[in-house]
Design a protein around this motif. Structure first.
Motif, mmCIF file in Angstrom:
data_model
loop_
_atom_site.group_PDB
_atom_site.id
_atom_site.type_symbol
_atom_site.label_atom_id
_atom_site.label_comp_id
_atom_site.label_asym_id
_atom_site.label_seq_id
_atom_site.Cartn_x
_atom_site.Cartn_y
_atom_site.Cartn_z
ATOM 1 N N GLU A 17 69.465 46.403 8.579
ATOM 2 C CA GLU A 17 69.419 45.374 7.539
ATOM 3 C C GLU A 17 68.617 44.154 7.992
ATOM 4 O O GLU A 17 67.826 43.610 7.213
ATOM 5 C CB GLU A 17 70.841 44.970 7.134
ATOM 6 N N ILE A 18 68.812 43.735 9.224
ATOM 7 C CA ILE A 18 68.019 42.610 9.747
ATOM 8 C C ILE A 18 66.539 42.951 9.684
ATOM 9 O O ILE A 18 65.724 42.154 9.219
ATOM 10 C CB ILE A 18 68.448 42.244 11.185
ATOM 11 N N ARG A 19 66.188 44.141 10.152
ATOM 12 C CA ARG A 19 64.782 44.575 10.135
ATOM 13 C C ARG A 19 64.241 44.604 8.710
ATOM 14 O O ARG A 19 63.138 44.116 8.440
ATOM 15 C CB ARG A 19 64.637 45.950 10.778
ATOM 16 N N SER A 20 64.996 45.153 7.785
ATOM 17 C CA SER A 20 64.560 45.242 6.396
ATOM 18 C C SER A 20 64.324 43.849 5.794
ATOM 19 O O SER A 20 63.299 43.611 5.148
ATOM 20 C CB SER A 20 65.600 46.004 5.580
ATOM 21 N N LEU A 21 65.263 42.955 6.011
ATOM 22 C CA LEU A 21 65.125 41.599 5.480
ATOM 23 C C LEU A 21 63.921 40.885 6.095
ATOM 24 O O LEU A 21 63.169 40.197 5.406
ATOM 25 C CB LEU A 21 66.401 40.792 5.741
ATOM 26 N N LYS A 25 60.215 39.765 4.200
ATOM 27 C CA LYS A 25 59.659 38.416 4.234
ATOM 28 C C LYS A 25 58.259 38.393 4.862
ATOM 29 O O LYS A 25 57.612 37.360 4.875
ATOM 30 C CB LYS A 25 60.587 37.480 5.013
ATOM 31 N N GLY A 26 57.853 39.521 5.414
ATOM 32 C CA GLY A 26 56.546 39.585 6.060
ATOM 33 C C GLY A 26 56.536 38.931 7.433
ATOM 34 O O GLY A 26 55.489 38.524 7.919
ATOM 35 N N TRP A 27 57.700 38.858 8.055
ATOM 36 C CA TRP A 27 57.835 38.182 9.351
ATOM 37 C C TRP A 27 57.762 39.175 10.499
ATOM 38 O O TRP A 27 58.238 40.302 10.391
ATOM 39 C CB TRP A 27 59.160 37.460 9.445
ATOM 40 N N SER A 28 57.221 38.726 11.604
ATOM 41 C CA SER A 28 57.266 39.490 12.850
ATOM 42 C C SER A 28 58.606 39.215 13.539
ATOM 43 O O SER A 28 59.311 38.247 13.195
ATOM 44 C CB SER A 28 56.127 39.066 13.778
ATOM 45 N N ILE A 29 58.925 40.046 14.505
ATOM 46 C CA ILE A 29 60.132 39.789 15.308
ATOM 47 C C ILE A 29 60.002 38.432 15.991
ATOM 48 O O ILE A 29 60.968 37.659 16.057
ATOM 49 C CB ILE A 29 60.349 40.903 16.348
ATOM 50 N N TYR A 31 58.423 35.803 14.971
ATOM 51 C CA TYR A 31 58.628 34.705 14.019
ATOM 52 C C TYR A 31 60.115 34.528 13.720
ATOM 53 O O TYR A 31 60.626 33.407 13.717
ATOM 54 C CB TYR A 31 57.838 34.946 12.730
ATOM 55 N N LEU A 32 60.825 35.632 13.480
ATOM 56 C CA LEU A 32 62.258 35.541 13.221
ATOM 57 C C LEU A 32 62.991 34.964 14.434
ATOM 58 O O LEU A 32 63.878 34.126 14.279
ATOM 59 C CB LEU A 32 62.845 36.906 12.857
ATOM 60 N N ALA A 33 62.602 35.385 15.608
ATOM 61 C CA ALA A 33 63.228 34.854 16.823
ATOM 62 C C ALA A 33 63.031 33.342 16.905
ATOM 63 O O ALA A 33 63.973 32.601 17.194
ATOM 64 C CB ALA A 33 62.650 35.544 18.060
ATOM 65 N N GLY A 34 61.829 32.891 16.630
ATOM 66 C CA GLY A 34 61.554 31.453 16.662
ATOM 67 C C GLY A 34 62.350 30.698 15.617
ATOM 68 O O GLY A 34 62.911 29.627 15.902
ATOM 69 N N GLU A 35 62.407 31.240 14.418
ATOM 70 C CA GLU A 35 63.138 30.584 13.333
ATOM 71 C C GLU A 35 64.644 30.539 13.598
ATOM 72 O O GLU A 35 65.327 29.623 13.153
ATOM 73 C CB GLU A 35 62.888 31.301 11.999
ATOM 74 N N SER A 36 65.138 31.543 14.300
ATOM 75 C CA SER A 36 66.578 31.609 14.568
ATOM 76 C C SER A 36 66.949 31.054 15.941
ATOM 77 O O SER A 36 68.116 31.071 16.320
ATOM 78 C CB SER A 36 67.077 33.047 14.426
ATOM 79 N N LYS A 37 65.945 30.594 16.686
ATOM 80 C CA LYS A 37 66.159 30.024 18.028
ATOM 81 C C LYS A 37 66.791 31.045 18.985
ATOM 82 O O LYS A 37 67.654 30.719 19.794
ATOM 83 C CB LYS A 37 67.043 28.770 17.968
ATOM 84 N N ASN A 39 65.727 34.653 21.541
ATOM 85 C CA ASN A 39 64.558 35.260 22.164
ATOM 86 C C ASN A 39 64.224 36.587 21.479
ATOM 87 O O ASN A 39 65.073 37.191 20.818
ATOM 88 C CB ASN A 39 64.730 35.398 23.682
ATOM 89 N N THR A 40 63.001 37.013 21.619
ATOM 90 C CA THR A 40 62.532 38.207 20.918
ATOM 91 C C THR A 40 63.282 39.463 21.363
ATOM 92 O O THR A 40 63.502 40.360 20.552
ATOM 93 C CB THR A 40 61.013 38.418 21.103
ATOM 94 N N ASP A 41 63.674 39.519 22.629
ATOM 95 C CA ASP A 41 64.425 40.680 23.097
ATOM 96 C C ASP A 41 65.756 40.799 22.364
ATOM 97 O O ASP A 41 66.170 41.905 21.996
ATOM 98 C CB ASP A 41 64.678 40.597 24.603
ATOM 99 N N SER A 42 66.421 39.678 22.147
ATOM 100 C CA SER A 42 67.713 39.702 21.443
ATOM 101 C C SER A 42 67.554 40.198 20.015
ATOM 102 O O SER A 42 68.350 41.018 19.536
ATOM 103 C CB SER A 42 68.341 38.307 21.424
#
Length: 89
Positions: A17-21, A25-29, A31-37, A39-42
């Motif tokens: 579901e996270i991936r789908s959402l 939105k057209g976001w990369s991992i 970008y989502l990591a940055g927006e959610s504060k 790290n990309t691995d998490s």
């Protein structure tokens, strides 16, 4: 359903579901990591269902995506709870 199976199913369901959402939105991992504060691995681990996402991380991701955290509990209620009820019968 065994506890390990239940955990794996929840991790997978939330991750998909996270991936789908994010993709909608057209976001990369990144970008989502940055927006959610986070790290990309998490974020990547959560999307793959490799780890059980913490409630704190789920709240941060939900806020970044502009959705309520209850979106995920409803997803679990709608997809996993019926299976648990069937197992009891």
């Amino acid at each position: 359903m065994l506890d390990k199976d239940l955990e794996d199913e929840i991790k997978s369901l939330i991750g998909r579901e996270i991936r789908s959402l994010r993709i909608n939105k057209g976001w990369s991992i990144e970008y989502l990591a940055g927006e959610s504060k986070l790290n990309t691995d998490s974020v990547g681990d959560a999307e793959r269902g490799a780890t059980m996402i913490s409630l704190q991380s789920l709240v941060k991701i939900s806020a970044a995506l502009g959705i309520k955290t209850t979106h995920f509990s409803k997803l679990i209620d709608d997809n996993i709870l019926p299976e648990l009820k069937e197992d009891k019968e």
